[in-house]
Design a protein around this motif. Structure first.
Motif, short mmCIF file in Angstrom:
data_model
loop_
_atom_site.label_atom_id
_atom_site.label_comp_id
_atom_site.label_asym_id
_atom_site.label_seq_id
_atom_site.Cartn_x
_atom_site.Cartn_y
_atom_site.Cartn_z
N TYR A 150 8.05 -46.13 -16.56
CA TYR A 150 9.50 -46.33 -16.44
C TYR A 150 10.08 -46.32 -17.84
CZ TYR A 150 8.44 -48.11 -11.79
OH TYR A 150 8.00 -48.21 -10.50
N ALA A 151 11.33 -45.83 -17.99
CA ALA A 151 12.00 -45.89 -19.30
C ALA A 151 13.35 -46.54 -19.10
CB ALA A 151 12.17 -44.48 -19.86
N VAL A 152 13.71 -47.45 -20.01
CA VAL A 152 14.94 -48.23 -19.86
C VAL A 152 15.87 -47.97 -21.05
CG1 VAL A 152 13.75 -50.04 -18.57
CG2 VAL A 152 13.89 -50.21 -21.06
N PRO A 153 17.14 -48.41 -20.98
CA PRO A 153 18.08 -48.17 -22.09
C PRO A 153 17.58 -48.78 -23.40
CG PRO A 153 19.27 -48.88 -20.15
CD PRO A 153 17.82 -49.03 -19.83
N GLY A 154 17.94 -48.15 -24.52
CA GLY A 154 17.56 -48.65 -25.83
C GLY A 154 16.36 -47.88 -26.36
N GLY A 155 16.43 -47.47 -27.63
CA GLY A 155 15.31 -46.74 -28.23
C GLY A 155 15.30 -45.28 -27.81
N LEU A 156 14.43 -44.52 -28.46
CA LEU A 156 14.34 -43.09 -28.16
C LEU A 156 13.21 -42.82 -27.18
CD1 LEU A 156 14.82 -41.23 -31.55
CD2 LEU A 156 16.28 -41.16 -29.55
N ILE A 157 13.51 -41.99 -26.20
CA ILE A 157 12.53 -41.69 -25.16
C ILE A 157 12.30 -40.18 -25.14
CG2 ILE A 157 12.04 -41.88 -22.68
CD1 ILE A 157 12.50 -44.58 -23.85
N PHE A 167 20.48 -51.89 -16.08
CA PHE A 167 19.32 -51.28 -15.41
C PHE A 167 19.66 -50.81 -13.99
CE2 PHE A 167 17.01 -54.55 -18.12
CZ PHE A 167 16.77 -53.64 -19.12
N VAL A 168 20.89 -51.07 -13.54
CA VAL A 168 21.20 -50.89 -12.12
C VAL A 168 21.92 -49.57 -11.82
CG1 VAL A 168 21.74 -52.39 -10.17
CG2 VAL A 168 21.95 -53.29 -12.47
N ILE A 203 18.58 -43.55 -23.44
CA ILE A 203 19.13 -43.81 -22.11
C ILE A 203 20.33 -44.74 -22.27
CG2 ILE A 203 18.66 -44.79 -19.83
CD1 ILE A 203 15.77 -44.00 -20.16
N LEU A 204 21.48 -44.33 -21.72
CA LEU A 204 22.70 -45.13 -21.83
C LEU A 204 22.71 -46.21 -20.76
CD1 LEU A 204 25.32 -42.27 -22.24
CD2 LEU A 204 24.25 -43.60 -24.03
N GLN A 205 22.23 -45.86 -19.58
CA GLN A 205 22.25 -46.81 -18.45
C GLN A 205 21.18 -46.40 -17.46
OE1 GLN A 205 26.30 -45.83 -16.92
NE2 GLN A 205 25.25 -44.75 -15.28
#
Length: 322
Positions: A180-187, A100-101, A133-135
């Motif tokens: 907010y959107a974080v890594p994992g899953g489709l956004i 997340f950083v 999102i990869l990172q």
């Protein structure tokens, strides 16, 4: 619908088709350890046929990286055993470590124009990009950059790229609006760009992320590669062995998959297991990334090997606002 169903049943009957062996080879290439095999469409065949298929699949994976992986019979249409699949995913597959950083980066796997024909100007919405999102974390209102962006050619046929700069105006996961959107899953990321730029998957394979923090854009790559010994699943004439994969030759055109980007690559030079490739369209990527190599065999692109990017020819991108 009957014809389609009987075709499907026939397709279901021919369980391990060429594509499956390519998928398995891809899994071996990527050294993936956690594998679950789904035997789908079992509602179209009798129990004994499904049982036979199950045994065929078990035999097919013997001695491969997938040996010992669970084979779950399912019907996605009728939701049979979907709960079992979820249970296996939960129990057998470890949750990857999420970053997340770092500055956010997202691989675009689809992009669209969400406006209906005949919309009023006031109602027009900007383009939408979908991907994983990869990172890092994307936030509403954030300024972003997309590379390579708009790809054009000048009068002399030289390729130029102009990165797209935009701002995030909406974030969606499934039907949920996010802040907010974080890594994992489709956004799904709604932008302020002209929707013509995103319509009909035009941005597929591009990378979206923090302005100035994205990987470089390359027009040539040097990869060290490994070729498969045999062509997968190409049915050769009776009794013949599967087609051998011949060496890469100078001047031939391959297809290269990097992330979700797919581009043609002309072989400029080959030395041992190093190949220098000229890309038909520039790619935003970094050294150390894995690539898949395919060659056209009897009118079909077939997987022939994989490689890792060692270095490449970086393109000069115009500064913002130029």
């Amino acid at each position: 619908g009957l014809l389609r169903n009987s075709r499907r049943a026939a397709a279901a009957a021919a369980a391990a088709v060429p594509q499956t062996s390519e998928h398995l080879a891809a899994v071996e290439i990527m050294r993936l350890k956690d594998i679950i095999i789904l035997q789908n469409k079992i509602d179209l065949v009798t129990e004994s046929v499904a049982q036979n298929q199950n045994e065929t699949i078990q035999k097919f994976i013997q001695g491969t990286i997938a040996d010992g992986a669970p084979v779950v019979p399912i019907s996605a249409q009728l939701k049979y055993n979907v709960d079992v699949v979820c249970e296996y995913i939960e129990k057998r597959i470890p949750v990857p470590v999420r970053d997340f950083v770092s500055p956010p980066q997202m691989i675009v796997i689809r992009s669209f124009d969400v406006n209906k024909p005949g919309s009023e100007v006031e109602e027009l919405k900007g383009g939408v990009a979908g991907g994983s999102i990869l990172q890092g974390v994307l936030k509403m209102g954030q300024e972003i950059e997309v590379r390579p962006g708009i790809i054009t050619k000048d009068n002399e046929g030289r390729v130029k790229c102009i990165p797209i700069y935009s701002r995030i105006v909406s974030l969606f996961a499934e039907q949920n609006e996010l802040q907010y959107a974080v890594p994992g899953g489709l956004i799904g990321v709604g932008l302020t760009v002209d929707p013509t730029l995103t319509r009909a998957d035009r941005l597929v394979g591009q990378v979206l992320g923090e302005v100035g923090a994205l990987p470089d854009v390359y027009s040539e790559l040097e990869v060290n590669f490994f070729l498969l010994r045999r062509l997968l699943g190409v049915r050769s004439k009776e009794g013949e062995k599967a087609g051998k994969v011949t060496k890469l030759s100078k001047g031939e055109v391959l297809m290269l998959n990097i992330g979700s980007m797919c581009t043609g690559a002309r072989v400029l030079a080959v030395k041992h297991d190093l190949a220098k490739l000229q890309l038909t369209s520039p790619v935003c990527t970094k050294e150390g990334e894995k690539v898949a190599l395919s060659r056209r065999v009897e009118k079909h692109w077939r997987l022939i090997g994989w490689g890792q990017i060692q270095k490449g020819l970086k393109m000069d991108l115009p500064p913002r606002g130029a």
